[in-house]
Write an enzyme that holds these catalytic residues in place. Structure first.
Site, PDB file in Angstrom:
ATOM      1  N   PHE A   1     -34.531   0.609 -40.380  1.00 52.24           N
ATOM      2  CA  PHE A   1     -33.945  -0.575 -39.755  1.00 52.24           C
ATOM      3  C   PHE A   1     -32.442  -0.559 -39.962  1.00 52.24           C
ATOM      4  CE2 PHE A   1     -38.259  -1.368 -41.007  1.00 52.24           C
ATOM      5  CZ  PHE A   1     -38.821  -2.122 -39.979  1.00 52.24           C
ATOM      6  N   GLU A   2     -31.680  -0.779 -38.880  1.00 51.82           N
ATOM      7  CA  GLU A   2     -30.230  -0.596 -38.964  1.00 51.82           C
ATOM      8  C   GLU A   2     -29.585  -1.549 -39.960  1.00 51.82           C
ATOM      9  OE1 GLU A   2     -28.955  -1.163 -34.969  1.00 51.82           O
ATOM     10  OE2 GLU A   2     -29.651  -3.226 -34.898  1.00 51.82           O
ATOM     11  N   VAL A   3     -30.219  -2.655 -40.241  1.00 48.29           N
ATOM     12  CA  VAL A   3     -29.672  -3.596 -41.221  1.00 48.29           C
ATOM     13  C   VAL A   3     -29.503  -2.907 -42.582  1.00 48.29           C
ATOM     14  CG1 VAL A   3     -31.930  -4.494 -41.954  1.00 48.29           C
ATOM     15  CG2 VAL A   3     -29.910  -5.956 -42.100  1.00 48.29           C
TER      16      VAL A   3
END
Lengths: 292, 259, 292, 259
Positions: D54-56
């Site tokens: 997840f890019e977060v």
């Protein structure tokens, strides 16, 4: 997995390998000694300062090239095997690619981000730019070419079987070395359940997809320190410096502490481990990962 | 060594002198060995608000509470203000946030250039020295820096054969700016015999003071170039009792200062 | 220090300010609302995705430029104030400097390392390269120019008076934003003693030398989530999306939730805080920072 | 909508179809909304060893144990394999370690280029869309990617006016390689009416299947270019009961699949 199996399986001759990436602490000496016992050849060592592990690997003849900022013995000074290799090609010729601490970090970030180089304002005015082909000046910036290790080997306080490693204290270039490397070999003081490592995902050093081996190797960083576990064995570094002044002295030291020692457990029996063990514990304040 | 040696060693004097280069409120990029002690002495005397930044990836606002063989030793981590990556410490220095850096040198020249890499031809050196470590980074990026070394003719040379950590290059005005170096450059060379200081804006080091028990002739004879002498050359103030007390508290066995 | 004092002292008109740098969690809404109450003008907002805080600041007329990868409402979609500003210059014209998530991170790392740009393999083939003057193609790489915020504002789980902030969970671009910024304003759920923050120096986000203000602002991230403290208030985002469809609806919302609210404590009285509070706690395994 | 809607919604079908794009062992760059559910469905059926990135700044090897409004919600963090910086997640994708990515799109064209930035002149757009987010990064760096969107003539256009996230550019052979893009490009467009697939090596999307309850004419009428149809065009397999069960477990209130 044993250290012997890990090195046998994941560190072939000719590998570019990052070691000692946390600088003075957490140096994977046990892995380095196993590399020597298995007589690995033509390695390209990558790291910032290495604190005598590089000197030992060079003296043992395992190394073709060093890509580092500093090679010696931090508390004692010069690396005698390093000098003999550079000055007299003993035991073999050695190629040196000089970096600064900052530039070796950037070289690894470049590899981690898959770019051919990163620009920087350091190194300008230094002759390192002239002698290392991986460095150049373009306009008003130095360009540091990517260095991609085949493997990074780290020693950490704890890890689980799936490769989730927790390390604490100063990390040097550990994170970029692990991300830049094709594979990571982890040795740890404690092999713990996943519930311990996953209880604090922020402390996990690398994605498990990079980790190919986890070796439970207590004391695997001796004589370097391990926060919360072992103090630094200053006298051991001094003893190594004295023995390694001569080639013969080094060979004798290498037999006593590496070649004639089957494994780390046996090595530790020859050391006053208790005098080095950290006995006053200081637990970090917990972080709350609750969600409901 | 002469009389004063009874009260302190040459290393203890160097540490005391180095500590006086630290101003209160400075962020100090602390190198290994004597500078670690110099920070401890300054922090406990005239610079209570000086912070130490260590390339291993640490920031502190007080000396470690136990002896340090290296900056990465556990006592230096406990109580740290920040334990991070080296590249983050370097980021602060690249931004000009580091006021003072210390660099150890094997060879230094009249323009403050340091060689810690090669004596002789780099392709087949007479002596291979350990290398830059963070030295080049400190020399290029810190606002001002100081080097400490033994005062010998073979160490203080006219021009180093290899510039690992640049001072003022060829000594021509504006060399650092022309070469794109961000930081201010060296301000002093602290040796076992005296203190050499660079003029504002850089250039060539001149002798500022001679340590107690030594004389001008000894300094000049042991310097590899025709060393300029300040009109106001004086005797280096000896270490005070509080300075010595602090040094001996942080180096109880004289690992750094009595070997 | 109060939020009002912090914004008054450290965020003048025209500032380039990084907000929402952890992406969806830990968004400093309390700080953003205080910026609106103080009628800051000509701000350049820097961030990855902002999740409706940027939309509110834009609708309130505080913003001259947005330098971001995405501006909208993550769980609801479009940012209606953002659309009105870009499409109709309501309430004022807005300059947009489009980035991708990766490139805004690199722009901040470039500033943190004091280089004019960083090269990357992302953005190639994207028209973002044509519309943002801070991006260019050189050879086979895109160059991302440095973005240096005057200030970064972050909300964290805990911090001490001296500015040592502990945050956990995904960090997005928090670290590079803080390092790149001239100054950092921290708001926190809990204001703790230094012995808590210094018990785990690895979890400290920024050097204290960057931090100019620490504001104890519990609930300061609502409606965004705070690991271990608050769940995300999805309904609040939906309610904002519906009201902000029209300029009038937005103005009414802004008065109800920001302009006519003196401070965060009052704001929280209007929300069912208990239904959002995390009640099942999950403590991370401690790390041992002992040394002797 | 016709009969099958009784058993499942268009979104539920899209999630089921998207989940089938995930192969066991894949590292999946999971975008917001439906892809979060697609990962959960795949992980609980045919891809037990698929990991989500997840890019977060998160990696997981299983779906979160509670509903997610965003990828940064607390349930997605608890039990994560890695909580880190976005740039580290992007590093893995830049190295080619991400097998499959999902991107939401507002507009897509026959060559798989996505526009999530501007409709009309960027300097004064008719519609300002939210922007790239991580979309451009996924489109350029992941090994293969899929996009999901409502099947409308204004969304599936001949050529997008602005390429936020590049597919196969102008559709000419080797466009991605010539343009320096590392990743493989789009493999499928999953819509509310059917599945469009790109040929090996890229190019122009052709219709692979039509969802139950819809027909070829409806698909062609709602596509903004003369859509090619596969010789073996078929009906999209409906969601299985286990698939629907998983979808409803992870989206109990139909936040994503029944609105």
């Amino acid at each position: 997995m044993s250290m012997a199996e890990a090195i046998e399986s994941f560190l072939p001759d000719g590998s570019t390998v990052a070691l000692g990436v946390a600088l003075e602490p957490l140096i994977p000496f046990a892995a380095g000694h196993e590399i020597i016992r298995q007589r690995r050849d033509d390695l390209n060592l990558v790291g910032p300062i290495s604190d005598s592990l590089f000197d030992q690997l060079i003296g043992a003849g395992c190394v073709r090239r060093v890509t580092a900022a500093w090679v010696g013995n931090v508390s004692e000074g010069l690396g005698h095997c390093y000098r003999r290799a550079c000055e007299q090609a003993i035991p073999r010729t050695l190629e040196v690619r000089d970096h600064s601490n900052f530039s070796i970090s950037l070289a690894l970030w470049a590899a981690a981000w898959s770019v051919p180089y990163l620009p920087t304002r350091t190194l300008l005015g230094s002759d390192i730019l002239r002698t290392n082909p991986d460095l150049s000046v373009v306009g008003e910036l130095a360009h540091v070419d990517a260095v991609r290790p085949d493997a990074a080997i780290v020693h950490v306080q704890r890890a689980d079987e799936q490769g989730r490693a927790h390390a604490w204290g100063p990390l040097g270039i550990t994170e970029e070395a692990g991300l830049a490397a094709d594979r990571v070999i982890v040795s740890c003081e404690e092999l713990v359940d996943a519930e311990v490592t996953l209880s604090d995902p922020n402390r996990i050093l690398f994605p498990e997809t990079k980790v190919v081996a986890v070796v439970h190797e207590p004391g695997g960083a001796h004589p370097s320190p391990v926060q919360g576990y072992f103090k630094r064995d200053h006298a051991f570094y001094r003893d190594y410096a004295e023995h390694s002044r001569s080639r013969e002295g080094f060979e004798a030291w290498l037999h006593e502490w590496v070649l004639d020692v089957p494994d780390r457990a046996t090595y530790l029996q020859r050391i006053d481990v208790e005098s080095l063990r950290v006995k006053e514990h200081r637990a970090s304040a917990p972080a709350d990962f609750g969600f409901e | 060594m002469s009389e004063p040696a009874a009260r302190y060693t040459a290393q203890e004097l160097m540490v005391a002198v180095a500590s006086r280069e630290i101003r209160d409120g400075d962020l100090v990029f602390v190198g290994m060995r004597l500078p670690v002690l110099a920070y401890a002495v300054a922090r406990n005397s005239h610079a209570p608000n000086a912070r130490g930044l260590f390339e291993v990836g640490l920031m502190r606002d007080r000396p470690a509470s136990a002896f340090l063989g290296t900056m990465g030793d556990p006592p230096n981590v406990t109580g740290a203000l920040w334990a991070t990556r080296m590249s983050n410490a370097m980021a602060l220095m690249a931004q000009g946030n580091v006021d003072l850096g210390f660099i150890g040198g094997a060879e230094v020249d009249r323009f403050g250039n340091l060689n810690t890499s090669y004596v002789g031809d780099p392709s087949r050196p007479n002596v291979k020295l350990p290398g830059s470590g963070g030295g080049a980074d400190i020399a290029i990026l810190s606002r001002r820096w100081v080097t400490l070394m033994g005062h010998e003719r073979r160490r203080l040379v006219d021009r180093v054969s290899f510039i690992t950590s640049p001072g003022y290059g060829d000594g021509s005005p504006g060399w650092r700016k022309r070469s794109g170096l961000l930081g201010g450059g060296p301000v002093a060379i602290i040796t076992t015999l005296g203190v050499l200081r660079f003029p504002e804006g850089g250039g060539e080091a001149i002798l500022e003071s001679v340590h107690p028990g030594h004389d001008l002739r000894e300094v000049l004879d042991n310097t590899g170039w025709d060393l300029g002498v300040s009109a106001s050359v004086k005797e280096t103030p000896a270490p005070t009792d509080p300075e010595l007390e602090a040094i001996r508290r942080f180096d109880p066995e004289g690992f750094w200062t009595r070997s």
